[in-house]
Design a protein around this motif. Structure first.
Motif, short mmCIF file in Angstrom:
data_model
loop_
_atom_site.label_atom_id
_atom_site.label_comp_id
_atom_site.label_asym_id
_atom_site.label_seq_id
_atom_site.Cartn_x
_atom_site.Cartn_y
_atom_site.Cartn_z
N HIS A 213 0.84 -1.20 0.00
CA HIS A 213 0.00 0.00 0.00
C HIS A 213 0.88 1.26 0.00
O HIS A 213 0.68 2.20 -0.76
N LYS A 214 1.88 1.18 0.90
CA LYS A 214 2.77 2.34 1.01
C LYS A 214 3.52 2.59 -0.30
O LYS A 214 3.56 3.72 -0.81
N TYR A 215 4.06 1.52 -0.90
CA TYR A 215 4.80 1.66 -2.16
C TYR A 215 3.89 2.21 -3.25
O TYR A 215 4.28 3.08 -4.04
N LEU A 219 4.36 5.64 -5.37
CA LEU A 219 4.37 5.70 -6.84
C LEU A 219 3.34 6.70 -7.35
O LEU A 219 3.61 7.47 -8.29
N LEU A 220 2.17 6.67 -6.71
CA LEU A 220 1.10 7.60 -7.14
C LEU A 220 1.52 9.05 -6.87
O LEU A 220 1.25 9.94 -7.70
N THR A 221 2.17 9.25 -5.73
CA THR A 221 2.65 10.60 -5.39
C THR A 221 3.65 11.06 -6.47
O THR A 221 3.61 12.19 -6.96
N LEU A 222 4.51 10.09 -6.86
CA LEU A 222 5.51 10.38 -7.90
C LEU A 222 4.82 10.77 -9.21
O LEU A 222 5.20 11.76 -9.85
N TYR A 226 5.08 14.36 -11.23
CA TYR A 226 5.34 14.42 -12.69
C TYR A 226 4.30 15.28 -13.38
O TYR A 226 4.62 16.16 -14.17
N GLN A 227 3.03 15.00 -13.05
CA GLN A 227 1.93 15.73 -13.72
C GLN A 227 2.05 17.23 -13.48
O GLN A 227 1.79 18.04 -14.36
N GLN A 228 2.45 17.59 -12.19
CA GLN A 228 2.55 19.01 -11.86
C GLN A 228 3.73 19.67 -12.57
O GLN A 228 3.64 20.78 -13.12
N GLU A 242 -5.48 7.83 -20.02
CA GLU A 242 -6.91 7.67 -20.30
C GLU A 242 -7.33 6.21 -20.27
O GLU A 242 -8.38 5.85 -19.74
N GLU A 243 -6.45 5.40 -20.84
CA GLU A 243 -6.77 3.95 -20.91
C GLU A 243 -6.94 3.35 -19.51
O GLU A 243 -7.88 2.61 -19.24
N ILE A 244 -6.04 3.73 -18.64
CA ILE A 244 -6.15 3.10 -17.29
C ILE A 244 -7.06 3.90 -16.37
O ILE A 244 -7.30 3.52 -15.23
N ASP A 245 -7.62 4.99 -16.84
CA ASP A 245 -8.50 5.85 -16.04
C ASP A 245 -7.83 6.18 -14.70
O ASP A 245 -8.28 5.77 -13.60
N LEU A 246 -6.72 6.94 -14.84
CA LEU A 246 -5.84 7.19 -13.70
C LEU A 246 -6.58 7.78 -12.49
O LEU A 246 -6.36 7.36 -11.35
N ASP A 247 -7.49 8.70 -12.73
CA ASP A 247 -8.19 9.34 -11.59
C ASP A 247 -8.97 8.30 -10.78
O ASP A 247 -8.92 8.28 -9.55
N PHE A 248 -9.68 7.44 -11.54
CA PHE A 248 -10.45 6.37 -10.85
C PHE A 248 -9.52 5.42 -10.09
O PHE A 248 -9.78 5.03 -8.94
N LEU A 249 -8.42 5.11 -10.80
CA LEU A 249 -7.44 4.16 -10.21
C LEU A 249 -6.92 4.71 -8.87
O LEU A 249 -6.87 3.99 -7.86
N ILE A 250 -6.58 6.04 -8.89
CA ILE A 250 -6.04 6.65 -7.65
C ILE A 250 -7.07 6.55 -6.52
O ILE A 250 -6.74 6.25 -5.38
#
Ligand SMILES: Nc1ncnc2c1ncn2[C@@H]1O[C@H](COP(=O)(O)OP(=O)(O)OP(=O)(O)O)[C@@H](O)[C@H]1O
Ligand SMILES: [Mg+2]
Length: 462
Positions: A213-215, A219-222, A226-228, A242-250
């Motif tokens: 979970h922590k890792y 990774l998500l923080t990373l 990047y996005q910023q 878009e394919e992985i629907d990143l917002d939903f995934l997060i």
């Protein structure tokens, strides 16, 4: 008969015979008379009978009169004076052989019998009778002794039979306990084995879940950084986002980890319960929480409580009270809970089967319909007083009629099909509660409405 004719006849006869006239005159005698009295024949001639005997003359006259007037023999007693001065008592049988007539006097024949001889015969006879009597007595005693011995033998045979029966009962009891112990210990071993096997990988997953979970969060923080810092991302990356629907995934990944955590915790609880149940082989008594025992038994039976294609779910309603720890043999108490709960499930399943049958032939009672649609087991625990606790396990199955109820705790009593029930569950449960824990096990039931089993045990029974 003339005296001459008489003598002719009497000569050949061995008994002493006298011929006298009605007045008592001795007319003739034979040899045995002279021998008996020790007199010579001449001494007996021309004398009167009463000169020879010591009875009064009157008595002799009366006796001879009686003889001459009777057709039958007349018995009398004559005491003769013998030549040597001794007396001889004779029994005499007198009979008239020529009645009195105006021309001649009556003639009477007297047959003498030495009383002394007769009495010695009598003594012999008496002795014989006595001996016979004694023999009869001896035989009676022997018969009685035989009867007594027979009686004792029968009692001994009966005692021996009873002793053998008791030994047989004890052996059967030991056998049934061994069967049950074997059954439960192999179940316990299996459960312990499974619990152990599951425990290792589950601990492994649970232990790594936190890091995973922590890792992931890292990774998500990373990704966010990047996005910023690089708002103009290349089209390939944009397509993938878009394919992985990143917002939903997060959003979803945290929930996912949360449910994985709940899931593994649940598995850990199950393992704990299985381990608790597998304390079956613990022979020692312990202070335990009764509720843990009931819960782990329910866990073992969980698969039979859930909805299965042919049976609806069985609801378990727990009404637990605050209970102190109980000193008991926990493994054996679990065995009792399992037996009673399994019976309740059997009864609810039978009730469901009845329902399926009555759907074809609709003659169901209200209560049966209720049980079919709402099969349930209610488990209630209570502290009765400072020394006793009570566990009640009730079902709304088929119930138990009086005939079955009276045999419920008998070994090998079962109403289930061959291969389904051995009829040992309640018998063993009774032994465990009553004999091992000094408790009580009773059953109440209204046929058609369900059954209730009440276990009462002392808090410090062992
Ligand atoms: N809750 C119940 N509802 C209806 N009948 C019951 C219930 N509990 C026990 N019985 C009756 O009592 C009988 C004896 O039960 P017991 O548990 O001793 O043996 P079993 O269940 O037939 O076999 P085993 O438990 O050895 O597999 C059962 O066959 C059943 O007829
Ligand atoms: Mg049973």
């Amino acid at each position: 008969m003339t005296p001459e004719q008489f003598l002719e006849l009497a000569r050949v006869l061995p008994e002493p015979l006298l011929l006298v006239s009605g007045e008592g005159q001795l007319l003739a005698t034979n040899q045995p008379v002279t021998d008996m009295l020790g007199l010579r024949r001449q001494e007996l001639r021309e004398i009167m009978l009463f000169e020879l005997v010591s009875e009064p003359v009157n008595d002799i006259v009366k006796y001879l009169q009686a003889c001459s007037s009777s057709r039958a023999m007349v018995i009398g007693s004559l005491t003769f004076r013998k030549n040597d001065g001794q007396t001889l008592i004779c029994r005499s049988q007198g009979a008239v052989i020529q009645p009195w007539s105006p021309e001649s006097s009556a003639l009477i024949l007297l047959r003498l019998e030495n009383r002394n001889l007769a009495s010695s015969n009598f003594v012999l006879l008496n002795e014989k009778i006595d001996e016979l009597g004694k023999e009869v007595q001896r035989r009676k005693q022997a018969e009685e002794a035989l009867w007594k011995a027979n009686q004792e033998l029968e009692i001994r045979v009966e005692e021996r039979t009873t002793a053998l029966q008791e030994t047989l009962n004890e052996l059967q009891l030991t056998q049934t306990q061994l069967i049950q112990a074997e059954k439960m210990s192999s179940l316990g071993q299996m459960v312990a084995g499974i619990a152990h096997e599951i425990n290792n990988p589950v601990s492994f997953i649970y232990g790594n879940l936190h890091h995973a979970h922590k890792y992931t969060q890292d990774l998500l923080t990373l990704v966010q950084i990047y996005q910023q810092l690089c708002p103009n991302i290349p089209p390939e990356i944009q397509d993938k986002v878009e394919e992985i629907d990143l917002d939903f995934l997060i959003q979803d990944i945290t929930k996912l980890f949360q449910s994985m955590k709940v899931g593994t915790e649940r598995i850990q609880e199950i393992v704990k319960s299985l381990r608790n149940f597998s304390r079956l082989d613990e022979a020692e008594f312990k202070q335990v929480n009764i509720h843990e025992g009931i819960d782990s038994s329910l866990m073992i039976l969980e698969h039979r409580l859930q909805t299965r294609h042919e049976y609806p779910e069985i609801k378990v309603i727990k009404k637990y009270s605050q209970l102190p720890n109980v000193t008991c043999y926990p493994g054996e108490l679990n065995q009792v809970f399992i037996n009673i709960l399994a019976n309740a499930i059997d009864s609810l399943e039978a009730s469901a089967n009845n329902g399926q049958r009555s759907a074809i032939n609709p003659q169901t009672t209200d209560n049966q319909e209720f049980a079919e649609n709402n099969p349930k087991i209610q488990i209630k625990t209570e502290l009765i007083d400072q020394n006793w606790i009570e566990v009640t396990i009730a079902d709304n199955g088929l119930g138990i009629n009086e005939q079955v109820r009276s045999k419920l705790f008998d070994p090998f009593f079962t109403t289930k099909a061959v291969g389904k029930g051995t009829g040992l569950g309640l018998y063993i449960s009774y032994q465990i509660i009553v004999e091992k824990h000094n408790g009580q096990l009773s059953c109440f039931s209204v046929p058609g409405k369900g059954a209730e089993f009440v276990i009462k045990i002392p808090i410090n029974s062992v």
